[in-house]
Design an enzyme around this catalytic site. Structure first.
Site, PDB file in Angstrom:
ATOM      1  N   GLU A  44      28.687  48.669  15.532  1.00  0.00           N
ATOM      2  CA  GLU A  44      29.894  47.958  15.115  1.00  0.00           C
ATOM      3  C   GLU A  44      31.062  48.912  14.978  1.00  0.00           C
ATOM      4  OE1 GLU A  44      32.852  45.988  12.429  1.00  0.00           O
ATOM      5  OE2 GLU A  44      31.822  47.903  12.215  1.00  0.00           O
TER       6      GLU A  44
ATOM      7  N   ASP B 214      25.202  51.085  11.457  1.00  0.00           N
ATOM      8  CA  ASP B 214      25.886  52.313  11.872  1.00  0.00           C
ATOM      9  C   ASP B 214      27.085  52.578  10.971  1.00  0.00           C
ATOM     10  OD1 ASP B 214      27.193  50.044  13.090  1.00  0.00           O
ATOM     11  OD2 ASP B 214      28.278  51.422  14.402  1.00  0.00           O
TER      12      ASP B 214
END
Length: 400
Positions: free
Chosen positions: A159, A94
């Site tokens: 994250e 991400d």
């Protein structure tokens, strides 16, 4: 969704700027991942692209999605081999939003200009993931497709977000299923300006606090009829900030308390407000725990503003991995490839290493982070190649 790169150990890529060295397919995979618009919490098929590549290489891949609705998080655990030593690479697919400023090219176009690969996530940290996969390709090519121990990847899609259904949940699954590694390498960008500068062997803890003091609203001309919460708030903030928390420790710089906001919301000049609120963050070293700091904060608040509402969130404790076999192997690999001895460091923000440290030794080394989270995030193709070689040498050293 872009197609998965081939599994050849070494191949070339060509664009309008000429041929680029593609050791282990590192550039091909990095570009494939960059073309996935995986802005948290949307995965943009990035984990699917990676899973396809890993299965083609012989990895046993387990999809581990956790959460529902807006909290849904795709995760992946993949392992090649069953023996020890077991080395794990941890990372995230991400990325943060692109932002409003104009980019020189499509932030999800993965274009190469003058030897630089552009795209959101190029250095933080799709490039690092691609480098590790390329390193394993190179290792397997030299050793007839076999590995004496095992390697694995722990990849999350959460994250950059709240990090509640990502690495934490995967680690819990790994513990239950006997998949905890002997050493974990996190591929966050650790180098400030050039490759080979810094290996992170620890991180400070992080605590966020919100304090709301309630008083009695009144006219400024009649303060005896009111109770000014601003005065109480300023008094407690003064006590919290007047003296340093510590002077640092062997591996850590001094802890730091930084007030980030003081809010009253009072538009009038002649009214004592009813409430006042402050927020602050503490980045703390190994001389403190989140629980100890929380107790100190509550004691100070009770002294100056009894009844104040105190909300505290500890996003991670400090941790330190002592320089042992895994760290030594990583340091030797970095030195051998870059020609410089990296500094062992514990500074900067937090990462998912704070969760991994509760299960096994962990260290971080990746690309240069100068452009991460910025407009025109990029990575030199030469750095991708160099990182793949570092990771390859690191695995070779640990498996010897």
């Amino acid at each position: 969704m872009t197609g998965a790169p081939s599994g050849r150990a070494t191949q070339g890529t060509q664009d309008r700027h000429g041929a680029q060295e593609d050791v282990g397919g590192v550039v091909t995979l990095a570009r494939a991942l960059l073309r996935c618009p995986s802005v948290t919490p949307d995965d943009g098929c990035a984990i699917d692209v990676l899973a396809t590549v890993l299965r083609d290489m012989g990895f046993a891949v387990t999809s581990l999605p956790f959460g529902e609705g807006d909290a849904y998080t795709p995760n992946l655990f993949a392992r090649l081999g069953t023996g020890h030593p077991h080395v794990c690479f941890a990372g995230h697919t991400d990325v943060v939003p692109v932002g409003d400023a104009a980019w020189r090219s499509d932030p999800f176009g993965a274009q190469i200009h003058d030897g630089l690969l552009y795209g959101r996530g190029a250095c933080d940290m799709k490039g690092g993931i691609a480098a590790f996969v390329a390193a394993i390709r190179c290792y397997l090519a030299r050793h007839g497709g076999t590995i004496p121990g095992s390697v694995s990847l722990l990849i999350t899609g959460d994250e950059e977000g709240p990090a509640t259904n990502g690495t934490v949940r995967v680690l819990e699954w790994m513990a239950v299923n006997g998949q905890i590694p002997d050493f974990c390498l996190v591929g966050e960008p650790t180098n400030p300006q050039q490759m080979g500068e810094v290996i992170k062997i620890g991180r400070r803890g992080s605590l966020n606090a919100t304090i709301t003091v309630t008083g009695v609203q009144g006219h400024v001309a009649y303060p005896h009829r009111a109770d000014n919460p601003v005065h109480r708030l300023l008094a407690l903030l003064h006590e919290l900030t007047v003296a340093p928390l510590d002077t640092g420790s062997e591996w850590f710089e001094p802890s730091s308390l930084q007030v980030t906001s003081v809010d009253v919301g009072n538009a009038a000049t002649n009214v004592i407000p009813a409430t006042a609120c402050a927020r602050f963050n503490i980045r703390f070293n190994d001389l403190h725990t989140g629980a100890d700091l929380s107790g100190w904060i509550r004691t100070v608040c009770a002294r100056h503003a009894p009844g104040a509402d105190v909300q505290i969130r500890i996003s991670g404790e400090s941790f330190l991995t002592q320089p042992t076999a895994g760290v030594d192997a990583l340091r030797d690999a970095v030195t051998a490839v870059t020609g410089q001895m990296p500094r062992l460091d514990t500074g900067g923000g937090t990462s998912d290493a704070r969760f991994i440290s509760q299960y096994c030794p962990v260290a971080e080394f990746g690309l240069v982070g100068a452009s991460m989270h910025k407009v025109d995030e990029h990575v030199p193709v030469a750095d991708l190649t160099q990182l793949a070689r570092i990771y390859d040498r690191f695995v070779e050293r640990l498996m010897a």
